[in-house]
Write a protein that holds these residues in place. Structure first.
Motif, PDB file in Angstrom:
ATOM      1  N   LEU A 192       0.823  -1.214   0.000  1.00 15.86           N
ATOM      2  CA  LEU A 192       0.000   0.000   0.000  1.00 15.86           C
ATOM      3  C   LEU A 192       0.854   1.259   0.000  1.00 15.86           C
ATOM      4  O   LEU A 192       0.445   2.289  -0.542  1.00 15.86           O
ATOM      5  CB  LEU A 192      -0.928   0.002   1.217  1.00 15.86           C
ATOM      6  CG  LEU A 192      -2.128  -0.942   1.162  1.00 15.86           C
ATOM      7  CD1 LEU A 192      -2.964  -0.815   2.422  1.00 15.86           C
ATOM      8  CD2 LEU A 192      -2.987  -0.683  -0.069  1.00 15.86           C
ATOM      9  N   GLY A 193       2.039   1.169   0.607  1.00 15.07           N
ATOM     10  CA  GLY A 193       2.929   2.324   0.624  1.00 15.07           C
ATOM     11  C   GLY A 193       3.322   2.754  -0.773  1.00 15.07           C
ATOM     12  O   GLY A 193       3.465   3.955  -1.047  1.00 15.07           O
ATOM     13  N   GLN A 194       3.465   1.772  -1.686  1.00 12.42           N
ATOM     14  CA  GLN A 194       3.843   2.133  -3.052  1.00 12.42           C
ATOM     15  C   GLN A 194       2.721   2.890  -3.761  1.00 12.42           C
ATOM     16  O   GLN A 194       2.979   3.663  -4.677  1.00 12.42           O
ATOM     17  CB  GLN A 194       4.241   0.887  -3.842  1.00 12.42           C
ATOM     18  CG  GLN A 194       3.112  -0.045  -4.203  1.00 12.42           C
ATOM     19  CD  GLN A 194       3.593  -1.218  -5.060  1.00 12.42           C
ATOM     20  OE1 GLN A 194       4.783  -1.409  -5.279  1.00 12.42           O
ATOM     21  NE2 GLN A 194       2.657  -2.011  -5.538  1.00 12.42           N
ATOM     22  N   LEU A 195       1.485   2.678  -3.321  1.00 11.79           N
ATOM     23  CA  LEU A 195       0.376   3.444  -3.898  1.00 11.79           C
ATOM     24  C   LEU A 195       0.559   4.930  -3.612  1.00 11.79           C
ATOM     25  O   LEU A 195       0.365   5.773  -4.495  1.00 11.79           O
ATOM     26  CB  LEU A 195      -0.957   2.960  -3.319  1.00 11.79           C
ATOM     27  CG  LEU A 195      -2.197   3.773  -3.717  1.00 11.79           C
ATOM     28  CD1 LEU A 195      -2.374   3.786  -5.225  1.00 11.79           C
ATOM     29  CD2 LEU A 195      -3.438   3.209  -3.031  1.00 11.79           C
ATOM     30  N   ALA A 196       0.964   5.244  -2.387  1.00 11.61           N
ATOM     31  CA  ALA A 196       1.211   6.648  -2.034  1.00 11.61           C
ATOM     32  C   ALA A 196       2.383   7.207  -2.829  1.00 11.61           C
ATOM     33  O   ALA A 196       2.369   8.375  -3.237  1.00 11.61           O
ATOM     34  CB  ALA A 196       1.471   6.771  -0.536  1.00 11.61           C
ATOM     35  N   MET A 197       3.407   6.380  -3.080  1.00 14.79           N
ATOM     36  CA  MET A 197       4.551   6.845  -3.868  1.00 14.79           C
ATOM     37  C   MET A 197       4.163   7.071  -5.334  1.00 14.79           C
ATOM     38  O   MET A 197       4.681   7.981  -5.983  1.00 14.79           O
ATOM     39  CB  MET A 197       5.690   5.827  -3.786  1.00 14.79           C
ATOM     40  CG  MET A 197       6.248   5.634  -2.379  1.00 14.79           C
ATOM     41  SD  MET A 197       6.783   7.174  -1.583  1.00 14.79           S
ATOM     42  CE  MET A 197       8.253   7.570  -2.544  1.00 14.79           C
ATOM     43  N   ILE A 198       3.234   6.250  -5.837  1.00 19.16           N
ATOM     44  CA  ILE A 198       2.727   6.461  -7.201  1.00 19.16           C
ATOM     45  C   ILE A 198       2.012   7.802  -7.278  1.00 19.16           C
ATOM     46  O   ILE A 198       2.227   8.593  -8.208  1.00 19.16           O
ATOM     47  CB  ILE A 198       1.776   5.311  -7.606  1.00 19.16           C
ATOM     48  CG1 ILE A 198       2.554   4.012  -7.812  1.00 19.16           C
ATOM     49  CG2 ILE A 198       1.003   5.670  -8.870  1.00 19.16           C
ATOM     50  CD1 ILE A 198       1.676   2.791  -7.983  1.00 19.16           C
ATOM     51  N   VAL A 199       1.156   8.065  -6.302  1.00 17.42           N
ATOM     52  CA  VAL A 199       0.423   9.337  -6.277  1.00 17.42           C
ATOM     53  C   VAL A 199       1.393  10.513  -6.159  1.00 17.42           C
ATOM     54  O   VAL A 199       1.232  11.534  -6.836  1.00 17.42           O
ATOM     55  CB  VAL A 199      -0.584   9.347  -5.110  1.00 17.42           C
ATOM     56  CG1 VAL A 199      -1.265  10.709  -5.010  1.00 17.42           C
ATOM     57  CG2 VAL A 199      -1.617   8.249  -5.292  1.00 17.42           C
ATOM     58  N   PHE A 200       2.410  10.366  -5.309  1.00 15.94           N
ATOM     59  CA  PHE A 200       3.418  11.420  -5.167  1.00 15.94           C
ATOM     60  C   PHE A 200       4.090  11.704  -6.502  1.00 15.94           C
ATOM     61  O   PHE A 200       4.208  12.867  -6.920  1.00 15.94           O
ATOM     62  CB  PHE A 200       4.458  11.004  -4.131  1.00 15.94           C
ATOM     63  CG  PHE A 200       5.687  11.879  -4.116  1.00 15.94           C
ATOM     64  CD1 PHE A 200       5.651  13.145  -3.561  1.00 15.94           C
ATOM     65  CD2 PHE A 200       6.887  11.427  -4.664  1.00 15.94           C
ATOM     66  CE1 PHE A 200       6.779  13.960  -3.556  1.00 15.94           C
ATOM     67  CE2 PHE A 200       8.023  12.229  -4.658  1.00 15.94           C
ATOM     68  CZ  PHE A 200       7.966  13.504  -4.103  1.00 15.94           C
ATOM     69  N   GLY A 201       4.550  10.658  -7.185  1.00 14.52           N
ATOM     70  CA  GLY A 201       5.232  10.841  -8.462  1.00 14.52           C
ATOM     71  C   GLY A 201       4.353  11.510  -9.497  1.00 14.52           C
ATOM     72  O   GLY A 201       4.808  12.390 -10.251  1.00 14.52           O
ATOM     73  N   VAL A 202       3.087  11.117  -9.532  1.00 10.86           N
ATOM     74  CA  VAL A 202       2.153  11.709 -10.496  1.00 10.86           C
ATOM     75  C   VAL A 202       1.890  13.174 -10.173  1.00 10.86           C
ATOM     76  O   VAL A 202       1.910  14.043 -11.053  1.00 10.86           O
ATOM     77  CB  VAL A 202       0.828  10.909 -10.520  1.00 10.86           C
ATOM     78  CG1 VAL A 202      -0.241  11.663 -11.320  1.00 10.86           C
ATOM     79  CG2 VAL A 202       1.047   9.522 -11.121  1.00 10.86           C
ATOM     80  N   LEU A 203       1.667  13.482  -8.894  1.00 13.09           N
ATOM     81  CA  LEU A 203       1.350  14.855  -8.505  1.00 13.09           C
ATOM     82  C   LEU A 203       2.516  15.808  -8.743  1.00 13.09           C
ATOM     83  O   LEU A 203       2.311  16.972  -9.114  1.00 13.09           O
ATOM     84  CB  LEU A 203       0.930  14.904  -7.039  1.00 13.09           C
ATOM     85  CG  LEU A 203      -0.409  14.251  -6.686  1.00 13.09           C
ATOM     86  CD1 LEU A 203      -0.677  14.365  -5.195  1.00 13.09           C
ATOM     87  CD2 LEU A 203      -1.548  14.878  -7.484  1.00 13.09           C
ATOM     88  N   VAL A 204       3.732  15.338  -8.509  1.00 18.32           N
ATOM     89  CA  VAL A 204       4.910  16.187  -8.706  1.00 18.32           C
ATOM     90  C   VAL A 204       4.944  16.743 -10.127  1.00 18.32           C
ATOM     91  O   VAL A 204       5.285  17.909 -10.349  1.00 18.32           O
ATOM     92  CB  VAL A 204       6.201  15.395  -8.409  1.00 18.32           C
ATOM     93  CG1 VAL A 204       7.418  16.120  -8.973  1.00 18.32           C
ATOM     94  CG2 VAL A 204       6.380  15.205  -6.914  1.00 18.32           C
TER      95      VAL A 204
END
Length: 256
Positions: free
Chosen positions: A69-81
């Protein structure tokens, strides 16, 4: 504008947007908390495991269970950046201030990657130590063979997930479209294909399956994966490079 100034500008953008800060914080909390929970459950169930399951029990990998689940947050972070500027229209201003698009993209990627790496490594070490505390007498030590590699690899894995997402978001520009492709890819398609006989061999070379091998210390029974931990991470790096090259090419060719 000098590269150093562009990097400072990108750092200001990232830390001034609340969504990116909260997303990274969520990645830390979810990864650690879920890892501790699964580790505690594994400890309570260890006595009821079969002999084979005990022999292949991987305490290090168990503590990283929260990364699913932590990687889901990292995916969102990468997209938002990347895509925040497209969704708000600020990309036009940014490219007007930094017409060298290669420099613009490099600065954005450099700042976000360093930030993701620091957070991911800290999260990986914290998840390991707290997870092992939950496992009690079944815990592994950082000095055990392959454990330090797995812990560092966990941080690298989460970082690469974020960078891969940045590359995809640069190509697609839309946050909804990027997340609409990345989330099902990592959480549905990749897992489903792993259960289909015709696609099992292909799934081994997808970024998440290959990259997660770096976090395993004890391989599963009957594992015939044609690469080792570092080989799997290398495959993931190739996926990331392909996404970044694609993003750079499209950024150079099209209008903002």
């Amino acid at each position: 504008m000098a590269t150093v100034q562009v990097i400072r500008s990108e750092w200001t953008k990232i830390r001034s947007v609340a969504s990116t800060v909260w997303t990274l914080s969520l990645a830390v909390v979810v990864t650690i908390a879920l890892g501790m929970l699964i580790s505690a459950l594994a400890r309570s169930e260890f006595g009821r495991m079969s002999t084979q399951d005990r022999l292949t029990f991987d305490p290090t990998f168990i503590s990283f269970a929260g990364m699913s689940l932590g990687q889901l947050a990292m995916i969102v972070f990468g997209v938002l950046v990347v895509s925040n500027e497209y969704s708000t229209g600020m990309i036009r201003t940014s490219l007007a201030a930094v017409p060298q698009r290669g420099t613009f993209l490099f600065a954005k990627l450099a700042v976000a990657t360093v930030l993701a790496l620091v957070v991911s490594l800290a999260t990986s070490f914290a998840a390991f130590f707290l997870g092992q505390a939950m496992l009690g007498e079944h815990r592994a030590s950082l000095g055990d063979d392959g454990v330090l590699r797995a812990v560092i690899g966990g941080g690298l894995y989460m970082t690469l997930i974020a960078v891969f997402s940045m590359g995809v978001a640069t190509m697609l520009r839309s946050p909804m479209l990027s997340l609409g492709i990345l989330v099902p890819f990592f959480f549905l398609i990749s897992n489903i294909l792993g259960y289909v006989d015709a696609t099992k061999d292909v799934v081994r070379f997808l970024p998440d399956h290959a990259g997660s091998r770096i976090m395993q210390v004890v391989p599963p029974v009957g594992d015939d994966t044609p690469y080792g931990p570092w080989g799997g991470l290398g495959i993931m790096v190739l996926w990331v490079l392909a996404a970044l090259v694609g993003g750079y090419v499209l950024l150079k060719r099209r209008d903002a």
